[in-house]
Design an enzyme around this catalytic site. Structure first.
Site, PDB file in Angstrom:
ATOM      1  N   LYS A  55     -18.047  68.764  -1.880  1.00 28.51           N
ATOM      2  CA  LYS A  55     -17.267  69.903  -2.343  1.00 28.51           C
ATOM      3  C   LYS A  55     -18.140  70.936  -3.050  1.00 28.51           C
ATOM      4  O   LYS A  55     -17.851  72.139  -3.013  1.00 28.51           O
ATOM      5  CB  LYS A  55     -16.136  69.431  -3.251  1.00 28.51           C
ATOM      6  N   TYR A  98     -18.054  62.565  -2.660  1.00 27.83           N
ATOM      7  CA  TYR A  98     -17.012  63.582  -2.512  1.00 27.83           C
ATOM      8  C   TYR A  98     -17.394  64.847  -3.273  1.00 27.83           C
ATOM      9  O   TYR A  98     -17.290  65.967  -2.740  1.00 27.83           O
ATOM     10  CB  TYR A  98     -15.683  63.031  -3.027  1.00 27.83           C
ATOM     11  N   ALA A  99     -17.848  64.692  -4.513  1.00 30.29           N
ATOM     12  CA  ALA A  99     -18.237  65.848  -5.318  1.00 30.29           C
ATOM     13  C   ALA A  99     -19.398  66.599  -4.674  1.00 30.29           C
ATOM     14  O   ALA A  99     -19.432  67.839  -4.693  1.00 30.29           O
ATOM     15  CB  ALA A  99     -18.611  65.408  -6.731  1.00 30.29           C
ATOM     16  N   ALA A 100     -20.333  65.870  -4.090  1.00 28.67           N
ATOM     17  CA  ALA A 100     -21.472  66.512  -3.429  1.00 28.67           C
ATOM     18  C   ALA A 100     -21.004  67.361  -2.252  1.00 28.67           C
ATOM     19  O   ALA A 100     -21.483  68.483  -2.051  1.00 28.67           O
ATOM     20  CB  ALA A 100     -22.468  65.458  -2.961  1.00 28.67           C
ATOM     21  N   SER A 137     -12.888  71.854  -4.347  1.00 22.87           N
ATOM     22  CA  SER A 137     -12.218  70.965  -5.297  1.00 22.87           C
ATOM     23  C   SER A 137     -12.756  71.279  -6.683  1.00 22.87           C
ATOM     24  O   SER A 137     -13.883  71.792  -6.820  1.00 22.87           O
ATOM     25  CB  SER A 137     -12.518  69.498  -4.945  1.00 22.87           C
TER      26      SER A 137
END
Length: 262
Positions: A157, A153-155, A140
């Protein structure tokens, strides 16, 4: 890479970007697909939507090791090898870290990252049998630039990004092309509860991804020149991105307040 006759496994391939990838690959001559998804109804619909395609359809959850092993066993039984693995399945639950439920934190990590790693491990012996194999991981834009309220979520991705890099270097002497795709917000069911506008289409992401595969690109970054410029800023001048995040803080909070697709 000539895609005709390739055998392809796609996680989360019954909807969204996964289904768009399936359509794009069919247009390039692929006829054999293994698909794992959690919804049996969506899997059954694939057979109706694509009557002339040969499917291995497995109802399962990539966060469950038993389902991963069952999937790989079935692919091995029916095909004996694998040419392209696309790790696409993903979920999201946003908000401040204090408000995201423990269950959603665990499931995001297990589906977006742990399951991806385990499936890759289990599928590698089949990929190594291919004369020309590919491993495509869907990350992402948030895997490059983390934003507030997307912490978990960022972690996951970002983990996909680094896992891909490590595997590309680990498999440098093998005939497996490893690549990572970084979509921006994409108009799929996963985004229904978000308040983001002007999203990319799943078809665009699929087309760019397969173009990248055919070109042997290692990264496919959606979002145009501005996204690449922001990535450069985030890497070299991260405090500038902190300032932008601070200025847009309320907007980020508003857009993520009810965004959940688990």
């Amino acid at each position: 890479m000539d895609l005709k006759g390739k055998k392809v496994l796609i996680t989360g391939g019954s909807a969204g970007i996964g289904k768009a990838l399936l359509r794009e690959l069919i247009s390039h001559g692929v006829n054999d697909f293994a698909i794992i998804g959690r919804s049996q109804d969506k899997l059954d619909k694939l057979k109706k939507d694509f009557e002339n395609i040969n499917f291995i359809l497995v109802q399962g959850d990539v966060s469950q090791l038993s389902d991963i092993e069952r999937l790989v066993k079935e692919v091995d039984k029916q095909w004996g090898n694998l040419d392209l693995l696309i790790n696409n399945a993903g979920v999201i639950s946003t908000g401040s870290l204090q408000t995201i439920s423990d269950v959603d934190i665990i499931n995001q990590i297990n589906i977006n990252l742990t399951g991806l790693i385990l499936l890759t491990k289990k599928a590698l012996p089949l990929l190594l049998k291919s004369e020309e194999a590919g491993l495509m991981n869907i990350s992402s834009g948030l895997g490059y630039i983390a934003k507030p309220f997307y912490s978990v979520y960022a972690a996951t991705k970002a983990g996909v990004k680094h896992f891909s890099e490590a595997m590309r270097r680990e498999l440098v002497f093998e005939n497996i092309h490893v690549m990572t795709v970084y979509p921006t917000a994409t108009d799929t069911d996963m985004m229904i509860t978000s308040k983001i506008e002007n999203m990319d289409t799943a078809e665009l992401v699929a087309r760019k991804s397969i173009e990248g595969l055919l070109n042997k690109d290692i990264d496919v970054i959606l979002g145009g020149k501005q996204r690449k410029k922001d990535i450069e800023t985030n890497i070299n001048r991260p405090l500038e991105m902190d300032k932008i995040a601070k200025e847009r803080y309320e907007s980020y909070r508003d857009k993520t307040e009810f965004h959940r697709a688990m």
